[in-house]
Design a protein around this motif. Structure first.
Motif, mmCIF file in Angstrom:
data_model
loop_
_atom_site.group_PDB
_atom_site.id
_atom_site.type_symbol
_atom_site.label_atom_id
_atom_site.label_comp_id
_atom_site.label_asym_id
_atom_site.label_seq_id
_atom_site.Cartn_x
_atom_site.Cartn_y
_atom_site.Cartn_z
ATOM 1 N N ILE A 291 8.166 64.035 14.478
ATOM 2 C CA ILE A 291 8.807 63.424 15.939
ATOM 3 C C ILE A 291 9.586 62.698 16.010
ATOM 4 C CG2 ILE A 291 7.843 61.548 16.815
ATOM 5 C CD1 ILE A 291 4.684 62.540 15.826
ATOM 6 N N VAL A 292 10.774 62.325 17.196
ATOM 7 C CA VAL A 292 11.642 61.712 16.879
ATOM 8 C C VAL A 292 11.539 59.916 17.247
ATOM 9 C CG1 VAL A 292 13.898 61.062 18.417
ATOM 10 C CG2 VAL A 292 13.256 63.365 17.984
ATOM 11 N N VAL B 29 3.360 65.375 26.395
ATOM 12 C CA VAL B 29 3.911 65.323 28.199
ATOM 13 C C VAL B 29 5.467 65.280 28.110
ATOM 14 C CG1 VAL B 29 3.990 64.900 30.023
ATOM 15 C CG2 VAL B 29 1.592 64.835 28.851
ATOM 16 N N ASP B 30 6.243 66.398 27.847
ATOM 17 C CA ASP B 30 8.033 66.201 28.199
ATOM 18 C C ASP B 30 8.326 65.797 27.542
ATOM 19 O OD1 ASP B 30 7.439 66.798 31.293
ATOM 20 O OD2 ASP B 30 7.181 65.219 31.562
ATOM 21 N N GLY B 31 7.858 66.697 26.173
ATOM 22 C CA GLY B 31 8.403 66.135 25.241
ATOM 23 C C GLY B 31 8.062 65.012 24.771
ATOM 24 N N VAL B 32 7.349 63.988 24.315
ATOM 25 C CA VAL B 32 6.761 63.123 24.425
ATOM 26 C C VAL B 32 5.260 62.680 23.872
ATOM 27 C CG1 VAL B 32 6.416 60.625 25.104
ATOM 28 C CG2 VAL B 32 8.867 61.107 25.173
ATOM 29 N N PHE B 33 5.208 62.056 22.404
ATOM 30 C CA PHE B 33 4.265 62.395 22.427
ATOM 31 C C PHE B 33 3.364 60.627 22.296
ATOM 32 C CE2 PHE B 33 4.149 65.266 19.669
ATOM 33 C CZ PHE B 33 4.814 66.256 19.374
ATOM 34 N N TYR B 34 2.005 60.396 22.642
ATOM 35 C CA TYR B 34 1.286 59.465 22.844
ATOM 36 C C TYR B 34 0.156 59.079 21.922
ATOM 37 C CZ TYR B 34 3.258 59.940 27.983
ATOM 38 O OH TYR B 34 4.590 59.680 28.635
ATOM 39 N N ASP C 245 -3.445 51.948 23.781
ATOM 40 C CA ASP C 245 -2.297 52.391 23.924
ATOM 41 C C ASP C 245 -0.696 51.974 22.826
ATOM 42 O OD1 ASP C 245 -1.072 54.936 25.024
ATOM 43 O OD2 ASP C 245 0.142 53.261 26.122
ATOM 44 N N ALA C 246 -0.511 53.529 22.528
ATOM 45 C CA ALA C 246 0.650 52.795 21.457
ATOM 46 C C ALA C 246 1.991 53.895 21.393
ATOM 47 C CB ALA C 246 0.087 52.464 19.918
ATOM 48 N N ARG C 247 3.103 53.443 21.579
ATOM 49 C CA ARG C 247 4.005 54.607 21.508
ATOM 50 C C ARG C 247 3.732 54.622 20.100
ATOM 51 N NH1 ARG C 247 9.791 51.810 20.922
ATOM 52 N NH2 ARG C 247 8.851 50.914 19.412
ATOM 53 N N ASP D 31 9.775 58.563 19.595
ATOM 54 C CA ASP D 31 8.592 59.586 19.892
ATOM 55 C C ASP D 31 9.095 60.344 20.502
ATOM 56 O OD1 ASP D 31 6.397 56.348 19.979
ATOM 57 O OD2 ASP D 31 7.716 56.667 18.970
ATOM 58 N N GLY D 32 9.713 61.028 20.389
ATOM 59 C CA GLY D 32 10.475 62.791 20.859
ATOM 60 C C GLY D 32 9.858 64.117 20.183
#
Length: 208
Positions: free
Chosen positions: A36-37, A85-90, A105-107, A150-151
């Protein structure tokens, strides 16, 4: 959907892309990795939590959150990386106070930095690991995603895992043990935790 437990394998960085760090999560009962970036500040916060021997002179942001939560009897029970979603982790932080559970909710980088401080387990869903999990030798760096916090890592360019600066390592070998301790104390006071970790490694080698 079934949950998969993850552990932290380490943090790596690219010598070709400034500011691009990858947090490598490891599947507990498997061989896949979830890279994860994350940003430099978040990478430092996670590294500090992993380095038990390094104590910041002042609380960092995540340490402050931990102190605040402790004061008001809030416990982080677990962290779940629940969406990609679209390369981003939630991610979600599962908290509890007075036996009442709340989901925040958090990065992903912030959630993991807090999970380490609360010694809380980290999970993701199997379908996310199936989609974004890779084997270590196949870790790659996305040209368009390496600046996204977080990508997910993807695309053709190899992501070189580098844990140490070879030049700095050679320099520390020339110092005496007392000089190393002085340098370690100064690095911590200056909040240069990457340098502190390298000096600590050299001290550990000398004293082992």
């Amino acid at each position: 959907m079934s949950l998969v437990k993850l552990t932290i394998k380490g943090i790596s960085y690219s010598q070709t892309q400034n500011g691009a760090y990858a947090l490598i999560l490891n599947e507990v009962d498997g061989e896949r990795k979830l890279p994860i970036v994350i940003g430099a500040f978040e990478a430092q916060a996670i590294a500090i939590a992993l380095e038990k021997e390094i104590k910041p002179p002042r609380p960092l942001t995540h340490d402050l959150f931990k102190n605040f939560a402790d004061r008001f009897d809030i416990v982080v029970k677990q962290v779940i990386i629940h969406k990609l979603v679209d390369g981003v982790f939630y991610s979600s932080i599962i908290c509890e106070r007075d036996k009442i559970e709340e989901i925040i909710d958090a990065r992903t980088s912030d959630a993991i930095a807090l999970a380490l401080r609360f010694q809380a387990p980290i999970f993701t869903y199997k379908n996310i690991l199936d989609k974004a999990g890779v084997f270590l030798n196949n870790l790659t760096e996305g040209e368009n995603q390496n600046k996204m916090d977080d990508g997910a890592l993807s695309a053709p360019e190899t992501f070189g895992i580098e844990n140490k600066d070879n030049v700095s390592d050679e320099f520390y070998k020339t110092l005496s043990l007392s000089e190393l301790y002085e340098s370690l104390e100064k690095a911590v006071q200056d909040e240069d935790y990457e340098k502190a970790a390298k000096i600590r490694d050299e001290i550990s080698k000398r004293e082992s």
